[in-house]
Scaffold this motif. Sequence first.
Motif, PDB file in Angstrom:
ATOM      1  N   ARG A 131       0.836  -1.210   0.000  1.00  0.00           N
ATOM      2  CA  ARG A 131       0.000   0.000   0.000  1.00  0.00           C
ATOM      3  C   ARG A 131       0.870   1.260   0.000  1.00  0.00           C
ATOM      4  N   SER A 132       1.925   1.249   0.807  1.00  0.00           N
ATOM      5  CA  SER A 132       2.829   2.402   0.869  1.00  0.00           C
ATOM      6  C   SER A 132       3.540   2.597  -0.466  1.00  0.00           C
ATOM      7  N   THR A 133       3.949   1.485  -1.063  1.00  0.00           N
ATOM      8  CA  THR A 133       4.642   1.561  -2.354  1.00  0.00           C
ATOM      9  C   THR A 133       3.733   2.154  -3.420  1.00  0.00           C
ATOM     10  N   LEU A 134       2.491   1.712  -3.451  1.00  0.00           N
ATOM     11  CA  LEU A 134       1.526   2.242  -4.430  1.00  0.00           C
ATOM     12  C   LEU A 134       1.277   3.735  -4.209  1.00  0.00           C
ATOM     13  N   PHE A 137       4.260   5.532  -5.527  1.00  0.00           N
ATOM     14  CA  PHE A 137       4.291   5.415  -6.985  1.00  0.00           C
ATOM     15  C   PHE A 137       3.276   6.366  -7.620  1.00  0.00           C
ATOM     16  N   GLU A 138       2.102   6.504  -7.002  1.00  0.00           N
ATOM     17  CA  GLU A 138       1.081   7.432  -7.503  1.00  0.00           C
ATOM     18  C   GLU A 138       1.578   8.871  -7.438  1.00  0.00           C
ATOM     19  N   VAL A 155      -0.953  -1.673 -12.202  1.00  0.00           N
ATOM     20  CA  VAL A 155      -0.082  -2.003 -11.075  1.00  0.00           C
ATOM     21  C   VAL A 155      -0.897  -2.186  -9.792  1.00  0.00           C
ATOM     22  N   SER A 156      -1.944  -1.399  -9.641  1.00  0.00           N
ATOM     23  CA  SER A 156      -2.763  -1.462  -8.428  1.00  0.00           C
ATOM     24  C   SER A 156      -3.475  -2.807  -8.266  1.00  0.00           C
ATOM     25  N   ASP A 157      -3.631  -3.538  -9.368  1.00  0.00           N
ATOM     26  CA  ASP A 157      -4.323  -4.833  -9.317  1.00  0.00           C
ATOM     27  C   ASP A 157      -3.392  -5.987  -8.965  1.00  0.00           C
ATOM     28  N   LYS A 194      13.251  -1.109  -0.762  1.00  0.00           N
ATOM     29  CA  LYS A 194      14.175  -0.397  -1.659  1.00  0.00           C
ATOM     30  C   LYS A 194      13.400   0.482  -2.637  1.00  0.00           C
ATOM     31  N   ILE A 195      12.295  -0.025  -3.155  1.00  0.00           N
ATOM     32  CA  ILE A 195      11.473   0.735  -4.101  1.00  0.00           C
ATOM     33  C   ILE A 195      10.895   1.979  -3.433  1.00  0.00           C
ATOM     34  N   ILE A 196      10.412   1.837  -2.198  1.00  0.00           N
ATOM     35  CA  ILE A 196       9.878   2.985  -1.462  1.00  0.00           C
ATOM     36  C   ILE A 196      10.949   4.048  -1.289  1.00  0.00           C
ATOM     37  N   ASP A 197      12.164   3.611  -0.942  1.00  0.00           N
ATOM     38  CA  ASP A 197      13.276   4.550  -0.761  1.00  0.00           C
ATOM     39  C   ASP A 197      13.598   5.268  -2.073  1.00  0.00           C
ATOM     40  N   ILE A 198      13.609   4.521  -3.164  1.00  0.00           N
ATOM     41  CA  ILE A 198      13.879   5.104  -4.488  1.00  0.00           C
ATOM     42  C   ILE A 198      12.797   6.107  -4.873  1.00  0.00           C
ATOM     43  N   LEU A 199      11.536   5.722  -4.665  1.00  0.00           N
ATOM     44  CA  LEU A 199      10.418   6.609  -5.013  1.00  0.00           C
ATOM     45  C   LEU A 199      10.432   7.883  -4.174  1.00  0.00           C
ATOM     46  N   ASN A 200      10.786   7.756  -2.913  1.00  0.00           N
ATOM     47  CA  ASN A 200      10.870   8.924  -2.035  1.00  0.00           C
ATOM     48  C   ASN A 200      11.957   9.883  -2.518  1.00  0.00           C
ATOM     49  N   ASN A 201      13.116   9.335  -2.901  1.00  0.00           N
ATOM     50  CA  ASN A 201      14.205  10.169  -3.429  1.00  0.00           C
ATOM     51  C   ASN A 201      13.801  10.839  -4.744  1.00  0.00           C
TER      52      ASN A 201
END
Length: 283
Positions: A131-134, A137-138, A155-157, A194-201
């Motif tokens: 949920r956090s990753t989505l 990403f949004e 992606v949400s599905d 890792k994806i969350i960290d990348i998206l945040n950056n």
Amino acid sequence: MDENKKRIIPLLPLRGILVFPSMVLHLDVGRSKSVQALEKVMLDDHEILLSTQTEISIDEPTEEQLHKVGTLATIKQMLKLPNGTIRVLVEGLKRAKIERFLENDEMFEVEMQVLSDDTEEVTPAEIALMRSTLKYFEQYIKLSKKVSAETLAVVSDITEPGRLADVIASHLPLKIAEKQELLECTSAEDRLLKIIDILNNEKEVLGLEKKISQRVKKSIEKTQKEYYLREQMKAIQKELGDRDGKTDEVSTLQERIKEAGMPEHVEEKALKELERYEKMPPS
């Protein structure tokens, strides 16, 4: 196929690109060993191991110049182009590790083993991470405008944590080394972190880029406005005879006329001529 069983398979080296599991894309293949590998798998089960080179500039990579973790993929389509290049449509299936290279002068052939993702039931912690990753990403999509809203809907599905991380990673502007690091990470939970960290950056960088763009735009608008006003002033001065450019000269002449001690009627005529000169437009 028993995933725990090692398997002999042809290998296709990739330059400047990495294919994640679940990723579908076209590849243009022209190197002799790569063409031989494709022709062999097309006569078999259409499956091939994709491994990215450590150096993009190398035309004939050695075993040491190929990453040991790659992606088992299937060839969905193959088309021979007029220039001799082969265009293939590949779909990434699973992560795989090269155990050893086989001796083969015609192509790269390796013994590999599939690296399984977490196969247990999705945990509450993974659901929260998804949920956090989505959410991140949004936010990234809204800022970057490089990914379509339809992609977010698809992606949400996704319900598997590992697949979600891989699909999102395939849409991010990452360097090959960063993509390889994600590919070598077999834990779905770790990949999501890792994806969350990348998206945040990326969110922070895109925010700064937007601010810089706005500052540059304002600076350009200010410069253009000042230029327009200067040109407008020049036009007005020209229309009025550019008096300001003659002010000092006219003042000096007036003083000289008054100091010359001329007869009154002569001085009056001289001042009138000077006034007429002042109103004359520049040549």
